[in-house]
Enzyme design. Sequence first.
Site, PDB file in Angstrom:
ATOM      1  N   GLY A 243      37.757  48.257  75.512  1.00 30.39           N
ATOM      2  CA  GLY A 243      38.489  47.339  74.648  1.00 30.39           C
ATOM      3  C   GLY A 243      39.573  46.561  75.351  1.00 30.39           C
ATOM      4  O   GLY A 243      40.212  45.692  74.738  1.00 30.39           O
TER       5      GLY A 243
ATOM      6  N   ILE B   8      39.901  43.420  80.835  1.00 28.51           N
ATOM      7  CA  ILE B   8      38.830  43.445  81.831  1.00 28.51           C
ATOM      8  C   ILE B   8      37.595  44.152  81.278  1.00 28.51           C
ATOM      9  O   ILE B   8      36.463  43.677  81.407  1.00 28.51           O
ATOM     10  CB  ILE B   8      39.295  44.151  83.123  1.00 28.51           C
ATOM     11  CG1 ILE B   8      40.445  43.376  83.766  1.00 28.51           C
ATOM     12  CG2 ILE B   8      38.142  44.289  84.108  1.00 28.51           C
ATOM     13  CD1 ILE B   8      40.070  42.001  84.252  1.00 28.51           C
TER      14      ILE B   8
ATOM     15  N   TYR C  92      41.455  50.591  67.306  1.00 25.84           N
ATOM     16  CA  TYR C  92      41.330  49.177  66.932  1.00 25.84           C
ATOM     17  C   TYR C  92      40.623  48.373  68.025  1.00 25.84           C
ATOM     18  O   TYR C  92      39.772  47.534  67.733  1.00 25.84           O
ATOM     19  CB  TYR C  92      42.693  48.553  66.647  1.00 25.84           C
ATOM     20  CG  TYR C  92      42.584  47.070  66.376  1.00 25.84           C
ATOM     21  CD1 TYR C  92      42.084  46.609  65.165  1.00 25.84           C
ATOM     22  CD2 TYR C  92      42.932  46.140  67.354  1.00 25.84           C
ATOM     23  CE1 TYR C  92      41.939  45.265  64.917  1.00 25.84           C
ATOM     24  CE2 TYR C  92      42.790  44.775  67.114  1.00 25.84           C
ATOM     25  CZ  TYR C  92      42.301  44.350  65.895  1.00 25.84           C
ATOM     26  OH  TYR C  92      42.152  43.015  65.654  1.00 25.84           O
TER      27      TYR C  92
ATOM     28  N   ALA D 113      37.014  50.951  83.910  1.00 23.91           N
ATOM     29  CA  ALA D 113      38.107  49.979  83.768  1.00 23.91           C
ATOM     30  C   ALA D 113      39.319  50.572  83.077  1.00 23.91           C
ATOM     31  O   ALA D 113      40.356  49.914  82.976  1.00 23.91           O
ATOM     32  CB  ALA D 113      37.615  48.751  82.997  1.00 23.91           C
TER      33      ALA D 113
ATOM     34  N   LYS E 226      48.031  49.702  83.590  1.00 25.54           N
ATOM     35  CA  LYS E 226      48.176  48.699  84.648  1.00 25.54           C
ATOM     36  C   LYS E 226      49.469  47.915  84.590  1.00 25.54           C
ATOM     37  O   LYS E 226      49.744  47.106  85.474  1.00 25.54           O
ATOM     38  CB  LYS E 226      46.990  47.728  84.603  1.00 25.54           C
ATOM     39  CG  LYS E 226      46.874  46.970  83.295  1.00 25.54           C
ATOM     40  CD  LYS E 226      45.658  46.065  83.286  1.00 25.54           C
ATOM     41  CE  LYS E 226      45.553  45.298  81.985  1.00 25.54           C
ATOM     42  NZ  LYS E 226      44.394  44.423  81.938  1.00 25.54           N
TER      43      LYS E 226
ATOM     44  N   LYS F  52      47.417  45.483  93.846  1.00 27.57           N
ATOM     45  CA  LYS F  52      48.673  46.238  93.925  1.00 27.57           C
ATOM     46  C   LYS F  52      48.488  47.601  94.584  1.00 27.57           C
ATOM     47  O   LYS F  52      49.463  48.300  94.862  1.00 27.57           O
ATOM     48  CB  LYS F  52      49.280  46.393  92.527  1.00 27.57           C
ATOM     49  CG  LYS F  52      49.730  45.060  91.935  1.00 27.57           C
ATOM     50  CD  LYS F  52      50.251  45.219  90.524  1.00 27.57           C
ATOM     51  CE  LYS F  52      50.772  43.882  89.993  1.00 27.57           C
ATOM     52  NZ  LYS F  52      49.748  42.829  89.935  1.00 27.57           N
TER      53      LYS F  52
ATOM     54  N   ASN G 210      45.507  39.213  89.938  1.00 28.32           N
ATOM     55  CA  ASN G 210      45.754  38.934  88.532  1.00 28.32           C
ATOM     56  C   ASN G 210      44.616  38.110  87.932  1.00 28.32           C
ATOM     57  O   ASN G 210      44.052  37.245  88.587  1.00 28.32           O
ATOM     58  CB  ASN G 210      47.059  38.141  88.373  1.00 28.32           C
ATOM     59  CG  ASN G 210      48.246  38.922  88.887  1.00 28.32           C
ATOM     60  OD1 ASN G 210      48.815  39.742  88.189  1.00 28.32           O
ATOM     61  ND2 ASN G 210      48.616  38.676  90.140  1.00 28.32           N
ATOM     62  N   VAL G 211      44.308  38.402  86.680  1.00 22.67           N
ATOM     63  CA  VAL G 211      43.300  37.616  85.972  1.00 22.67           C
ATOM     64  C   VAL G 211      43.975  36.852  84.850  1.00 22.67           C
ATOM     65  O   VAL G 211      44.874  37.352  84.177  1.00 22.67           O
ATOM     66  CB  VAL G 211      42.170  38.505  85.412  1.00 22.67           C
ATOM     67  CG1 VAL G 211      41.286  39.001  86.514  1.00 22.67           C
ATOM     68  CG2 VAL G 211      42.723  39.658  84.598  1.00 22.67           C
TER      69      VAL G 211
ATOM     70  N   GLY H  77      44.716  35.336  81.389  1.00 24.06           N
ATOM     71  CA  GLY H  77      44.421  35.692  80.011  1.00 24.06           C
ATOM     72  C   GLY H  77      44.395  37.179  79.748  1.00 24.06           C
ATOM     73  O   GLY H  77      44.163  37.600  78.622  1.00 24.06           O
TER      74      GLY H  77
END
Length: 661
Positions: A286, A289, A313, A363, A367, A409, A447-448, A450
Amino acid sequence: MLAWLLALPRSAKRMISVAIDTVFLSLSIYLAFVLTQNGNARQLSDITLAFIITLPLTLLIFTKLGLYRAVIRYVGQHALGAVLFGILGSAALLAALFMFFDVEQRTNLVIVYALIALVTSGGVRLLARMLLEQRNNGHKTRVLIYGAGSSGRQLAQALMNGDQYHPVAFVDDDNTLQRSTILGIPVGSPNNIPGLIKQKNIGRILLAMPSASRGRRREVLDKLEALPLPVLSIPGMSDLVNGSMRIDELQDVKIEDLLGRDPVAPKKKLLHANIKGKVVMVTGAGGSIGSELCRQIIRCEPLTLVLFELSEYALYAIEQELKALICNECLEINLVPVMGTVQRQSRLESVMRAFGVHTVYHAAAYKHVPLVEYNVVEGVRNNVFGTWYAAEAAIKAGVETFVLISTDKAVRPTNVMGASKRLAELVLQALAQYQTKTRFCMVRFGNVLGSSGSVVPLFREQIRKGGPVTVTHKDIIRYFMTIPEAAQLVLQAGAMGKGGDVFVLDMGEPVRIAELARRMIHLMGLEVRDEEHPHGDIEIKYTGLRPGEKLYEELLIGNNVRKTEHSRIMAADEVCLSWPEMEHLLARLDTACNRFAVEDIIALIRSAPTEFNYSNATSDLVVNAACPVDTRKQLEVLAAADTSRPLVTVLKQTEGKQQIA
């Protein structure tokens, strides 16, 4: 008067249209008589009688053709066609009656009547439409559309029928379109934009280039950035094609357009290798990523996709989204939503065994750098032990491939989050040497855009609220990548692993965060407020580096890097531990976590080949709360004087009595 007419009910407006047509048709036959009969009064009574007979029939034809259902402000080809055919019908009826009454010069009379009636009945509608458009356009924001191609023309047409924007100019790089007119709007050169803005009082620039590459869009945005106007963009071509957005759904310029990085088309062989026809499990399904991995996996047609998630949720939301995606694309995929934590190995193993999982994408992780700094034990438990338990479960359940989602990181970390992810990498590298049942690999990237915690939506919200935009340091830089591109590369990298591989994604050029904030402010039509521009709109405020944050991130620990079959995926050969050494370290780390001995946790992480540079005083909230306020202040001074020692070390050495449990 105009407002009163517009407020009338539709039935009243139709009656007025009928009355106006009656007047203009009557005027047309009279003018035709004067122009063709040379004042011959003998013919007037016969002409008048013939016209009275045909008038109701003409109005009936107009009605049947839908002329009186047309809204004047949207009069177009259909309405003008109805006028044309109605007039031709009227002229044909008149010609027949004129022959019956033996009217002289009847051919000329009919032709002149038809021309005058067409000009008056059709012209009055066009005139009314023009007046209404001018009235409505007075309340609209005048805009310039960059791009006069198919998308630009569709956008202009949509805006003309809307109530918010009024297109007054096109600009296009195509020389053949310049100095022409499209939909009544002039097309100019991009070099003339500053002049057009002043000349036409333009308030917005709309970018209509959905199929252009990101590199090209970045070039255009570089030109537009200096202009004191907001820049909006139409949706991308994929959104337009699949119908998820309309062309007039304008949006802020996407950050990926500012970066100018074009994604590389994925290699289907690599994408499908671990997924197509197999049972796939995603932990942390959820998250930002994890959820994108699930979307990409669905399109690779697995047999079953197991969604493993702790948040109820988040699990519900991604399950509903994927169900809709499966239904819309008519796929036959079994979707399995499972709640659970990666800190329970028995739960993980039972799930993997029950569904016969072939591939795991891990995943699940904590983070957020500051939050892990505030909660050291839980960060280590989730990121290190959660990865270990998931890996052990995969081995026992006979999973073929296990892919860890890591982070830049983890390279020479200065915070607990990065160090915990590096330790998770070491766990998998050690297990890869220890056994051969499950193939382990890890994918490291920055970093991604969004993702939860990304600076981009935060900056946009701060700008909308009037600022200030908060940046931790003026020199801080980061790598950025879109979530879909990162997910695609993760899936492809996982297919290339042979065991213990560390894959590093090519993140492109690093971005200076302060410059990113400045560009976002400019492209929203505002000016940065600083010493040079004291009357600007938005201030950029530097808040200082957060606990564990560093100015720049790295992707490689050493120089042992090699190319792979994908141009944006590299493989790194890095130092690791044997499994007996790793197992002994994990046992000691487990004991330290159980005792909540943060100092020992930090020391143990440092003892591994993590290159953990943790020089600041600990920010763990429980540790800090266990220390009296007065003592805390004294210790902060001591810790600042000797930054090589964590605060907990100073605490123990100073008091010798403080017990943190």
